[in-house]
Each structure stands twice: as structure tokens, then as C-alpha cells.
Write a protein that holds these residues in place. Structure first.
Motif, mmCIF file in Angstrom:
data_model
loop_
_atom_site.group_PDB
_atom_site.id
_atom_site.type_symbol
_atom_site.label_atom_id
_atom_site.label_comp_id
_atom_site.label_asym_id
_atom_site.label_seq_id
_atom_site.Cartn_x
_atom_site.Cartn_y
_atom_site.Cartn_z
ATOM 1 N N VAL A 68 44.210 21.161 -23.091
ATOM 2 C CA VAL A 68 44.464 20.871 -24.502
ATOM 3 C C VAL A 68 45.393 19.672 -24.666
ATOM 4 O O VAL A 68 45.161 18.823 -25.532
ATOM 5 N N ASN A 69 46.411 19.568 -23.811
ATOM 6 C CA ASN A 69 47.365 18.465 -23.956
ATOM 7 C C ASN A 69 46.740 17.105 -23.628
ATOM 8 O O ASN A 69 47.315 16.070 -23.930
ATOM 9 N N GLU A 70 45.548 17.100 -23.024
ATOM 10 C CA GLU A 70 44.852 15.845 -22.708
ATOM 11 C C GLU A 70 43.802 15.482 -23.769
ATOM 12 O O GLU A 70 43.188 14.427 -23.702
ATOM 13 N N LEU A 71 43.601 16.362 -24.746
ATOM 14 C CA LEU A 71 42.627 16.108 -25.811
ATOM 15 C C LEU A 71 43.267 15.240 -26.892
ATOM 16 O O LEU A 71 43.568 15.694 -27.988
ATOM 17 N N THR A 72 43.460 13.986 -26.551
ATOM 18 C CA THR A 72 44.103 13.036 -27.462
ATOM 19 C C THR A 72 43.143 11.906 -27.807
ATOM 20 O O THR A 72 42.205 11.616 -27.053
ATOM 21 N N LEU A 73 43.395 11.263 -28.933
ATOM 22 C CA LEU A 73 42.600 10.100 -29.316
ATOM 23 C C LEU A 73 42.710 9.003 -28.261
ATOM 24 O O LEU A 73 41.735 8.329 -27.957
ATOM 25 N N ALA A 74 43.882 8.851 -27.685
ATOM 26 C CA ALA A 74 44.080 7.818 -26.672
ATOM 27 C C ALA A 74 43.182 8.043 -25.456
ATOM 28 O O ALA A 74 42.626 7.092 -24.908
ATOM 29 N N ASN A 75 43.017 9.284 -25.042
ATOM 30 C CA ASN A 75 42.189 9.588 -23.871
ATOM 31 C C ASN A 75 40.693 9.459 -24.143
ATOM 32 O O ASN A 75 39.904 9.311 -23.213
ATOM 33 N N PHE A 76 40.292 9.521 -25.411
ATOM 34 C CA PHE A 76 38.880 9.446 -25.769
ATOM 35 C C PHE A 76 38.566 8.241 -26.656
ATOM 36 O O PHE A 76 37.572 8.224 -27.357
ATOM 37 N N ARG A 77 39.394 7.217 -26.553
ATOM 38 C CA ARG A 77 39.213 6.005 -27.353
ATOM 39 C C ARG A 77 38.017 5.188 -26.899
ATOM 40 O O ARG A 77 37.290 4.624 -27.699
ATOM 41 N N SER A 78 37.794 5.125 -25.595
ATOM 42 C CA SER A 78 36.740 4.268 -25.044
ATOM 43 C C SER A 78 36.189 4.874 -23.755
ATOM 44 O O SER A 78 36.735 5.837 -23.218
ATOM 45 N N ILE A 79 35.139 4.275 -23.263
ATOM 46 C CA ILE A 79 34.569 4.697 -21.987
ATOM 47 C C ILE A 79 35.622 4.577 -20.897
ATOM 48 O O ILE A 79 35.772 5.462 -20.057
ATOM 49 N N SER A 80 36.383 3.490 -20.913
ATOM 50 C CA SER A 80 37.418 3.267 -19.891
ATOM 51 C C SER A 80 38.489 4.346 -19.905
ATOM 52 O O SER A 80 38.894 4.839 -18.847
ATOM 53 N N THR A 81 38.954 4.724 -21.098
ATOM 54 C CA THR A 81 40.022 5.729 -21.166
ATOM 55 C C THR A 81 39.515 7.107 -20.753
ATOM 56 O O THR A 81 40.247 7.866 -20.122
ATOM 57 N N ILE A 82 38.264 7.407 -21.089
ATOM 58 C CA ILE A 82 37.682 8.689 -20.654
ATOM 59 C C ILE A 82 37.556 8.707 -19.132
ATOM 60 O O ILE A 82 37.875 9.698 -18.485
ATOM 61 N N SER A 83 37.120 7.605 -18.574
ATOM 62 C CA SER A 83 36.978 7.498 -17.118
ATOM 63 C C SER A 83 38.319 7.678 -16.412
ATOM 64 O O SER A 83 38.415 8.372 -15.400
ATOM 65 N N LEU A 84 39.359 7.075 -16.957
ATOM 66 C CA LEU A 84 40.700 7.240 -16.381
ATOM 67 C C LEU A 84 41.137 8.698 -16.426
ATOM 68 O O LEU A 84 41.705 9.218 -15.459
ATOM 69 N N LEU A 85 40.874 9.369 -17.537
ATOM 70 C CA LEU A 85 41.235 10.778 -17.668
ATOM 71 C C LEU A 85 40.496 11.632 -16.656
ATOM 72 O O LEU A 85 41.106 12.450 -15.970
ATOM 73 N N VAL A 86 39.190 11.429 -16.525
ATOM 74 C CA VAL A 86 38.400 12.217 -15.582
ATOM 75 C C VAL A 86 38.879 11.968 -14.155
ATOM 76 O O VAL A 86 39.017 12.911 -13.361
ATOM 77 N N THR A 87 39.151 10.725 -13.821
ATOM 78 C CA THR A 87 39.650 10.392 -12.486
ATOM 79 C C THR A 87 40.983 11.076 -12.228
ATOM 80 O O THR A 87 41.212 11.644 -11.144
ATOM 81 N N LYS A 88 41.859 11.068 -13.223
ATOM 82 C CA LYS A 88 43.168 11.724 -13.098
ATOM 83 C C LYS A 88 43.008 13.227 -12.893
ATOM 84 O O LYS A 88 43.622 13.821 -11.997
ATOM 85 N N LEU A 89 42.152 13.846 -13.706
ATOM 86 C CA LEU A 89 41.953 15.298 -13.591
ATOM 87 C C LEU A 89 41.303 15.669 -12.266
ATOM 88 O O LEU A 89 41.642 16.698 -11.666
ATOM 89 N N ALA A 90 40.385 14.840 -11.790
ATOM 90 C CA ALA A 90 39.726 15.097 -10.515
ATOM 91 C C ALA A 90 40.720 15.017 -9.344
ATOM 92 O O ALA A 90 40.612 15.760 -8.374
ATOM 93 N N SER A 91 41.704 14.145 -9.472
ATOM 94 C CA SER A 91 42.693 13.997 -8.390
ATOM 95 C C SER A 91 43.651 15.181 -8.326
ATOM 96 O O SER A 91 44.310 15.396 -7.315
ATOM 97 N N LEU A 92 43.719 15.970 -9.401
ATOM 98 C CA LEU A 92 44.617 17.125 -9.451
ATOM 99 C C LEU A 92 43.986 18.358 -8.824
ATOM 100 O O LEU A 92 44.676 19.349 -8.588
ATOM 101 N N THR A 93 42.685 18.309 -8.554
ATOM 102 C CA THR A 93 42.011 19.488 -8.000
ATOM 103 C C THR A 93 41.908 19.420 -6.502
ATOM 104 O O THR A 93 42.114 18.495 -5.854
#
Length: 93
Positions: A68-93
Motif C-alpha cells: 500500500v505504501n508504494e501505491l503512489t502517483l510518483a510510482n505509477f507516473r510513467s513506464i519508467s517509474t513503474i519499472s523502477l518500482l517492480v525492479t525494487k520490489l523484485a530485489s526485496l524477494t
């Protein structure tokens, strides 16, 4: 009901998979403006309801749950920001 994954090939980069998801939404919404990696999805014509659907599609595509804390406009502003978020979340697993 979740949709089928856009791409099942794990050798394809997260960015390419995000592009495929966004392109699917663009086609569904009949948005004719080309959308590049850094373009604002809102300016391209996506609505807040589209953003909710995009979150669900990304979660399904990558088999993740976005905190929920990652569901921000900044994280879903563009393809690039979504990609950064997914990469970050994938590195945490």
C-alpha cells in the motif's frame, strides 16, 4: 478475475514487460497518442480508474503484491517509474 500474463518469458526485462502491459491498456482505451517510457500516463489519457487497473495488471504480470505504501502517483507516473518500482520490489524477494 485476473487476466493472463502478458509475457511469460522471464528472459524479457521488467521494462519490456511493463511496456507490454501499458500498451495493452492504451489499446483498450483507444488512446492514439504514442507513449514513451518517460511520458506521463495521465497526460497520455489514462484516468485514475485506469491507474487502478494498471496496478492489478502489473501485480498479475509479475506475480507480486504491491505494498500500500508504494501505491503512489510518483510510482505509477510513467513506464519508467513503474519499472523502477517492480525492479525494487523484485530485489526485496
Amino acid at each position: 478475475m485476473k487476466s493472463a500474463r502478458i509475457m511469460d518469458n522471464s528472459s524479457i526485462s521488467a521494462g519490456e514487460r511493463i511496456i507490454a502491459v501499458v500498451q495493452q491498456m492504451v489499446r483498450e482505451r483507444s488512446i492514439t497518442r504514442p507513449v514513451s517510457s518517460n511520458d506521463s500516463l495521465a497526460e497520455a489519457g489514462m484516468t485514475s480508474l485506469d491507474a487502478v487497473r494498471l496496478v492489478l495488471l502489473v501485480e498479475d504480470e509479475f506475480n507480486i503484491e504491491i505494498p500500500v505504501n508504494e501505491l503512489t502517483l510518483a510510482n505509477f507516473r510513467s513506464i519508467s517509474t513503474i519499472s523502477l518500482l517492480v525492479t525494487k520490489l523484485a530485489s526485496l524477494t
